[in-house]
Design an enzyme around this catalytic site. Sequence first.
Site, PDB file in Angstrom:
ATOM      1  N   CYS A 159       0.729  -1.201  -0.049  1.00  0.00           N
ATOM      2  CA  CYS A 159       0.061  -0.008  -0.045  1.00  0.00           C
ATOM      3  C   CYS A 159       0.930   1.229   0.109  1.00  0.00           C
ATOM      4  O   CYS A 159       0.389   2.295  -0.015  1.00  0.00           O
ATOM      5  CB  CYS A 159      -0.995   0.074   1.080  1.00  0.00           C
ATOM      6  SG  CYS A 159      -2.060  -1.521   1.391  1.00  0.00           S
ATOM      7  N   HIS A 299      -3.136   8.092   5.876  1.00  0.00           N
ATOM      8  CA  HIS A 299      -3.119   6.768   5.276  1.00  0.00           C
ATOM      9  C   HIS A 299      -4.521   6.339   5.498  1.00  0.00           C
ATOM     10  O   HIS A 299      -5.340   5.815   4.621  1.00  0.00           O
ATOM     11  CB  HIS A 299      -2.023   5.797   5.904  1.00  0.00           C
ATOM     12  CG  HIS A 299      -2.180   4.644   5.067  1.00  0.00           C
ATOM     13  ND1 HIS A 299      -2.009   4.391   3.778  1.00  0.00           N
ATOM     14  CD2 HIS A 299      -2.173   3.300   5.846  1.00  0.00           C
ATOM     15  CE1 HIS A 299      -1.808   3.035   3.458  1.00  0.00           C
ATOM     16  NE2 HIS A 299      -2.138   2.132   4.595  1.00  0.00           N
ATOM     17  N   GLU A 310      -1.962   5.433  13.511  1.00  0.00           N
ATOM     18  CA  GLU A 310      -1.663   6.877  12.736  1.00  0.00           C
ATOM     19  C   GLU A 310      -1.688   7.908  13.524  1.00  0.00           C
ATOM     20  O   GLU A 310      -0.933   8.994  13.329  1.00  0.00           O
ATOM     21  CB  GLU A 310      -2.174   6.726  11.281  1.00  0.00           C
ATOM     22  CG  GLU A 310      -1.704   7.828  10.421  1.00  0.00           C
ATOM     23  CD  GLU A 310      -2.236   7.962   8.944  1.00  0.00           C
ATOM     24  OE1 GLU A 310      -1.707   8.511   8.424  1.00  0.00           O
ATOM     25  OE2 GLU A 310      -3.079   7.106   8.739  1.00  0.00           O
ATOM     26  N   LYS A 331      -9.620   8.074   1.437  1.00  0.00           N
ATOM     27  CA  LYS A 331      -9.963   6.662   1.319  1.00  0.00           C
ATOM     28  C   LYS A 331     -11.427   6.543   1.735  1.00  0.00           C
ATOM     29  O   LYS A 331     -12.060   5.481   1.400  1.00  0.00           O
ATOM     30  CB  LYS A 331      -9.183   5.589   2.150  1.00  0.00           C
ATOM     31  CG  LYS A 331      -7.676   5.574   1.611  1.00  0.00           C
ATOM     32  CD  LYS A 331      -6.833   4.518   2.348  1.00  0.00           C
ATOM     33  CE  LYS A 331      -5.383   4.327   1.732  1.00  0.00           C
ATOM     34  NZ  LYS A 331      -4.605   5.338   2.078  1.00  0.00           N
ATOM     35  N   HIS A 336      -9.899   1.859  -0.633  1.00  0.00           N
ATOM     36  CA  HIS A 336      -8.165   1.759  -0.474  1.00  0.00           C
ATOM     37  C   HIS A 336      -7.971   1.067  -1.901  1.00  0.00           C
ATOM     38  O   HIS A 336      -8.068  -0.204  -2.212  1.00  0.00           O
ATOM     39  CB  HIS A 336      -7.768   0.845   0.600  1.00  0.00           C
ATOM     40  CG  HIS A 336      -6.455   0.786   0.984  1.00  0.00           C
ATOM     41  ND1 HIS A 336      -5.514   1.378   0.164  1.00  0.00           N
ATOM     42  CD2 HIS A 336      -5.859  -0.009   2.236  1.00  0.00           C
ATOM     43  CE1 HIS A 336      -4.415   1.211   0.661  1.00  0.00           C
ATOM     44  NE2 HIS A 336      -4.557   0.458   1.851  1.00  0.00           N
ATOM     45  N   PHE A 395       1.439  -3.306   3.847  1.00  0.00           N
ATOM     46  CA  PHE A 395       1.618  -4.617   4.530  1.00  0.00           C
ATOM     47  C   PHE A 395       3.004  -4.753   4.645  1.00  0.00           C
ATOM     48  O   PHE A 395       3.972  -4.585   3.601  1.00  0.00           O
ATOM     49  CB  PHE A 395       0.962  -5.673   3.827  1.00  0.00           C
ATOM     50  CG  PHE A 395      -0.523  -5.910   4.098  1.00  0.00           C
ATOM     51  CD1 PHE A 395      -1.185  -5.036   5.092  1.00  0.00           C
ATOM     52  CD2 PHE A 395      -1.253  -6.732   3.645  1.00  0.00           C
ATOM     53  CE1 PHE A 395      -2.593  -5.139   5.400  1.00  0.00           C
ATOM     54  CE2 PHE A 395      -2.618  -7.133   3.765  1.00  0.00           C
ATOM     55  CZ  PHE A 395      -3.344  -6.114   4.762  1.00  0.00           C
TER      56      PHE A 395
END
Length: 407
Positions: A159, A299, A310, A331, A336, A395
Amino acid sequence: MRRVVITGVGAITPVGNSAQESFEGLINGISGVSKISRFDTTDFKCKIAAEIKNFKLDFVEKKEIKKMDLFTQYALAASVEAWEDSGIINYSPDQVGVSIGTGIGGLGPIEKYTLTLYKRGERGVSPFFIPMSISNMSACRVSMKYNFQGPNFSVATACATGTHSIGLAARSIQCGDADIFVTGGSESTITPLSLAGFTASKTLSAHNDEPERASRPFDKDRDGFVMGEGSGILVLEEYEHAAKRGARIYAEIIGFGMSGDAYHIVAPSPHGKGAVLAMKKALKDAEIAAGDVEYINAHGTSTVMNDIYETEAIKSVFGEDAKRLMISSTKSATGHLLGAAGGIEAVFSAIAIDKSILPPTINLDNPDPQCDLDYIPKTARRVKVDIVMSNSFGFGGTNAVLLFRRV
């Protein structure tokens, strides 16, 4: 170091088939999430995604389109838009590079031709299967269309792919490897196998009854991310090169930071330690103080731990300034986009600076008490900002952060 500026933007997203249309969708609070139409989801727990709608690759012959997976088609369309937006006419082919990454690549063809192999044998597999599937094909297709002969590479960092692609392209310009780069990310993995895999990892939302409300970063009722698809592309240019031709400049890239969590294959490191390191490195690279940043495109995946960590990471980096920061997760509208997320969010960050409008976090009805910063809930904010940060965390614990400044 040579300065690097953004002179063109292009995007194919679930909320619009161009950069400007997508941004308009964002600021108007439109959600791109709906019931999956591409295949039957009867036997799936998750039945929603943020699909691209009404997409056509009009400038490519049908026989060539059949040789490209959707992630390459999206990247090509967004790159053409960005290149035309830049207004570049005269260029040296060997001074134009391409860096377009994808997190997963051609999963659709892999899934299709695996089934074909077992049903029809070797002869049923297309000779174009490999070129359709490999992750560098987007960059290659763009270079072939325009005869770009500079550096050509593809990043695959889950990502964080789009942000890594842009940051490394900017550094290539700074170091003199090229004067211009077409760069970003692209992804199309809304397939049965992908849906099943992400569901098994317990990361997807199953808010099927109200798809448009399923992606809800920082909200206490969030239950996972919504898979999206699309592409976000920037044209980067060395500042003097752009100034000499009188180019329109959206923003300058002033900082890039990277880090690794070294913690877990899926979960973020506790308290966002890896995110903290990447943000600090970006600030150091830009040679600015944390207090100079005014807006963060987070994010913000809509997963429980990512949003909390975050938030903690931002507080750690910005201290007391965290309370005055404006933050949003786009998002919430696009879902996403995995490897394309950083590219799309860089496009949105550049346009936000250019238009002096910050996109909202839609669906933020009941903020999580542990996510207590200003996430621009529901309604876009018309405010001029000069310095913007964009976060991407993938990830495997791979993190990338970009900083943009008004010119």
